[in-house]
Design an enzyme around this catalytic site. Structure first.
Site, mmCIF file in Angstrom:
data_model
loop_
_atom_site.group_PDB
_atom_site.id
_atom_site.type_symbol
_atom_site.label_atom_id
_atom_site.label_comp_id
_atom_site.label_asym_id
_atom_site.label_seq_id
_atom_site.Cartn_x
_atom_site.Cartn_y
_atom_site.Cartn_z
ATOM 1 N N HIS A 70 -4.285 -8.632 9.487
ATOM 2 C CA HIS A 70 -5.136 -7.540 9.953
ATOM 3 C C HIS A 70 -4.897 -6.239 9.197
ATOM 4 O O HIS A 70 -5.763 -5.372 9.159
ATOM 5 C CB HIS A 70 -4.937 -7.308 11.452
ATOM 6 C CG HIS A 70 -5.605 -8.353 12.283
ATOM 7 N ND1 HIS A 70 -4.994 -9.525 12.612
ATOM 8 C CD2 HIS A 70 -6.835 -8.407 12.827
ATOM 9 C CE1 HIS A 70 -5.826 -10.258 13.336
ATOM 10 N NE2 HIS A 70 -6.952 -9.609 13.471
ATOM 11 N N GLY A 71 -3.719 -6.081 8.641
ATOM 12 C CA GLY A 71 -3.481 -4.854 7.897
ATOM 13 C C GLY A 71 -2.048 -4.758 7.442
ATOM 14 O O GLY A 71 -1.142 -5.329 8.059
#
Lengths: 484, 335
Positions: free
Chosen positions: A322-323
């Site tokens: 996701h990041g």
């Protein structure tokens, strides 16, 4: 060019018109349609930054060559590994290099580290995963090898799902390219409604919620615990409406063009436990991680301890997907722990036998049990969203501490939160009622697809479009999942 | 067959449009603004028009016989306090009985009458531009209250406002434009368009300021204040300017006023030099926040602390005006 921008509406109209031209007999060739869609997809992607197109092209070429070689010589693993490593290296450089370098330097107190001056290509995580799954599926013989480069390139770059999913499998999409699919009246009527549904979720609900959420998460120290709780609830609805809205728009766009994508969300907030939540939330990613990471790691086939470790690895990497930030890693880790705990709980405490004889009483008891299970699951999920949304651990910690110690501050009962809760509740209840009417009784979300040949259905549709335009948040607010 | 489909399509569109307008009667129903014949402001709303606004706050009410947001009509009754200002003072974002003017009248309990001609788009230079006409028309016996949310104005605007030559805000109130504006859903679409193009909020005059030349600015501001003082002496009514800054969040729960110090110092000193009463609401707002975490601007459906004055802001302003006027009256009676 986001789905909710005017430039996209112009772009999509042109694509639809051009596709309609290909319905004329002399142009009616499948190859031409695929080429047009491929060009449109690269235009769509190049709109952000034309250089990104080369990156996607490199990935496509790598997947194309690897898959053909794997098909020719399945025993030679070189092409399998290169087909996996090349996309991962590209993803690693563009998304994680700076994060790992800075984290390493921070841990060892090294100053003057060099970071790469690169921007994160939009949606890189999505198309990288698609390319990976294609190569692996060809190796596993789950998908046929695609010898036509244009069709493979279209699978990887198809604009409706390009920048924020859903992550489509080659085995689902490539066979559709063999069929005579094009824009037609029925598909368009359905697709445009699904698209509008997603647009409403995004630009009316999610974007208005973001106003409040951004305010509170920027300066949590100013707010009363009540406002903080509301902001966390607001964010949990915002991210759901934002991402599922995008997925709906992608599904709707594809449908207009004659292609079908599977649902990406299935009412995640009615989950009674965290395992169920992950079966309902971002289904295409969860199933991808399960099939290409969890199961190859051994899944639950190598004893309890390995199952828990595999679970943790999958969720930690899922978080990192996701990041590039420690907060995402922590978010994935906490979800991993919760999945392990739920598995242990299920192993230790099998479901109690139904001792209540009276059917009505049993139903009531079951309802109460379900209600508390859903409540607890949502409390946990909301708690985790704090980590997901906060830009640092200190912000997340500040929010949690202020809520626990019931700190004083600005009380803001944001009216869009109330509206969003009502919309979510009514949509969920409708979906549950519809599910009860089906034979299986399983919820599968729903799209309000009207029969636009009927006058009043047409009125409702126009009214809905009018409301979207009138109520839309018109500031700039990119999709949350674009950053992934 | 195809013709039938087209007719059905068009009729469905028209029906939906009608429903949308019915919804907008509650959600966003703003009257048309019309050029005033009196010149007290550049324009006023339609007389006796009902309005409701749920896009920012929840405001509703009915304009009076002059098209201003007052509970009472104006029938040449004596006005003690004339309130001039922008949309902040107009107060269409709060219920009509909760505007600062209505609350001030409530506080005076019939002893004095405050009449509000605050109207959207009228910033400080526009007020100065119209003030003499307004004084002559309403003949306020005690005070003229001027609201401003900014202390930064363009020198050109200030100079023109003294001469009364500042360009008036146009009203599109003739024929087709008038009728188009009567359709609530179209008004909402226009609002959305303005937000989309970045013109949806209050147009701060500071947008016109290119560079800050302290000396020139100070001279122009002094000229404006002198003019106000001259009018005050000529017509026998005191001038009160109250400034209501937005509050900004700092780290660790601290809050401060959103003001550029250089401008505020010049403005305040210029008021003092020219016997214009200046009220800065910042301290009052900050005190309210420190005591009860209440902000004067922003609503439950907008960015926190931004935009127009909310009920609390109007209440604080009414209380402060009441207090300041009473203080001055007591001082005058002692003298």
């Amino acid at each position: 060019m986001t789905f909710s921008s005017i430039s996209f509406f112009i772009f999509f109209t042109v694509v639809i018109l051009v596709m309609l031209v290909t319905k004329i007999k002399i142009f009616s060739k499948r190859k031409l349609r695929h080429t047009i869609l491929l060009v449109a997809s690269y235009l769509f992607y190049g709109w952000w930054n034309w250089r990104f197109c080369f990156l996607m092209l490199v990935l496509t070429v790598a997947a194309y060559i690897s898959a053909i070689q794997i098909d020719r010589k399945p025993e030679n693993k070189f092409y399998l590994y290169s087909g996996i490593i090349i996309p991962l290296v590209i993803l690693g450089i563009f998304k994680y290099f700076n994060f790992f370098v800075s984290s390493f330097a921070e841990i060892f107190g090294i100053h003057n580290t060099n970071s790469l001056n690169i921007i994160l290509p939009v949606g890189i995580s999505f198309y990288t995963f698609q390319s990976l799954s294609y190569t692996i599926d060809v190796y596993r013989k789950k998908s046929r090898v695609e010898k036509n480069f244009i069709r493979l390139a279209l699978y990887i770059s198809f604009f409706p799902q390009l920048v924020a999913g859903p992550i489509v499998r080659a085995s689902d999409f490539l066979p559709q390219l063999d069929e005579e699919r094009n824009v037609n009246s029925n598909n368009f009527k359905t697709g445009i409604q699904i698209f509008s549904f997603g647009l409403f979720k995004k630009i009316v609900v999610a974007d208005w919620l973001s106003v409040f959420v951004d305010n509170v998460f920027r300066t949590p120290g100013m707010f009363h615990a009540i406002s903080l709780i509301l902001a966390v609830i607001a964010y949990s609805i915002q991210i759901y409406f934002d991402f599922s809205g995008y997925s709906d728009m992608a599904i709707g766009c594809a449908k207009c063009l004659g292609y079908d994508f599977a649902r990406n969300f299935n009412l995640p907030y009615i989950s009674g436990n965290i395992t169920e939540f992950w079966r309902r939330w971002h289904i295409s990613l969860s199933s991808w991680l399960k099939e290409y990471l969890y199961i190859p790691l051994g899944g639950n086939r190598k004893g309890n301890a390995r199952t828990y470790i595999n679970n943790m690895i999958t969720m930690l990497l899922g978080g990192l997907w996701h990041g590039a930030n420690w907060t995402f890693l922590a978010w994935g880790g906490i979800h991993g722990i919760a999945l392990c705990v739920h598995k242990i709980y299920k192993d230790i405490l099998p479901p109690p036998p139904n001792t209540v004889r009276h059917i009505f009483a049993a139903k009531i008891l079951n309802f109460i049990r379900c209600f508390f299970a859903v409540l607890l699951t949502n409390l946990f999920v909301c708690f985790c969203w704090i980590l997901f949304r906060a830009d640092s651990f200190s912000t997340a910690g500040q929010i949690i501490i202020r809520i626990i110690t019931w700190q004083n501050g600005i009380i803001q009962i944001y009216s869009w939160v109330v509206a969003a809760i009502l919309i979510l509740l009514s949509a969920t209840i409708t979906a549950i009622i519809r599910a009860y009417r089906t034979k299986s009784g399983e919820t599968n979300g729903f799209y309000v697809v009207l029969d636009l040949s009927k006058f009043w259905h047409l009125v409702i549709f126009f009214l809905f479009i009018g409301l979207i335009i009138g109520l839309a948040f018109v500031g700039t607010n990119p999709f949350i999942y674009f950053q992934f | 067959m195809r013709q039938n489909k087209a007719v059905k399509f068009i009729l469905a569109g028209i029906t939906a449009f009608l429903f949308l307008n019915i919804l907008c009667l509650v959600y966003y129903n703003i009257p048309v603004h019309i050029t005033t014949q009196t010149g007290v402001t550049d324009y006023a709303w339609e007389k006796h028009a009902f309005y409701s606004k749920m896009t920012e706050g929840f405001g509703y009410g009915k304009m009076n016989n002059e098209g201003f947001n007052n509970l009472r009509n104006y029938n040449k009754q004596p006005v003690d306090i004339l309130i001039m200002g922008s949309s902040q003072m107009e107060g269409t974002n709060v219920p009509q009985n909760k505007t600062a003017a209505a609350l001030l009248n409530e506080l005076f309990n019939g002893l004095k009458y405050a009449y509000n001609i605050g109207i959207s788009g009228h910033d400080f230079p526009h007020i100065v531009n119209n003030i003499e006409t307004a004084i002559q028309y309403y003949k306020p016996s005690e005070y003229i209250v001027i609201e401003t949310g900014s202390m930064q104005f363009s020198i050109q605007d200030m100079e023109e406002s003294i001469n009364g030559t500042l360009k008036r805000i146009p009203s599109y109130d003739s024929k087709i434009m008038f009728f188009l504006q009567k359709i609530p859903y179209l008004r909402l679409l226009y609002l959305q368009y303005r937000h989309f193009t970045g013109n949806g909020g209050e147009n701060g005059p500071e947008q016109n300021i290119i560079a800050f030349d302290k000396e020139k600015y100070s001279t122009a501001l002094d000229a404006v204040m002198k003019r106000l003082h001259q009018l005050s002496t000529e017509y026998g009514a005191g001038i009160i300017i109250f400034y209501h800054p937005h509050l900004v969040f700092g780290g660790g729960g601290l809050i401060s006023e959103d003001t550029v110090y250089e401008y505020s110092a010049l403005f305040k000193n210029s008021c003092l030099r020219n016997d214009v009463i200046f009220i800065n609401m910042a301290d009052c707002f900050i005190e309210e926040y420190n005591n009860s975490y209440i902000l004067p601007h922003g609503f439950s459906n907008t960015v926190i602390g931004a935009g127009h004055l909310n009920r609390n802001g109007h209440r604080l302003i009414a209380n402060e005006l009441f207090r300041q006027i009473n203080i001055r009256e007591k001082a005058d009676s002692i003298q």
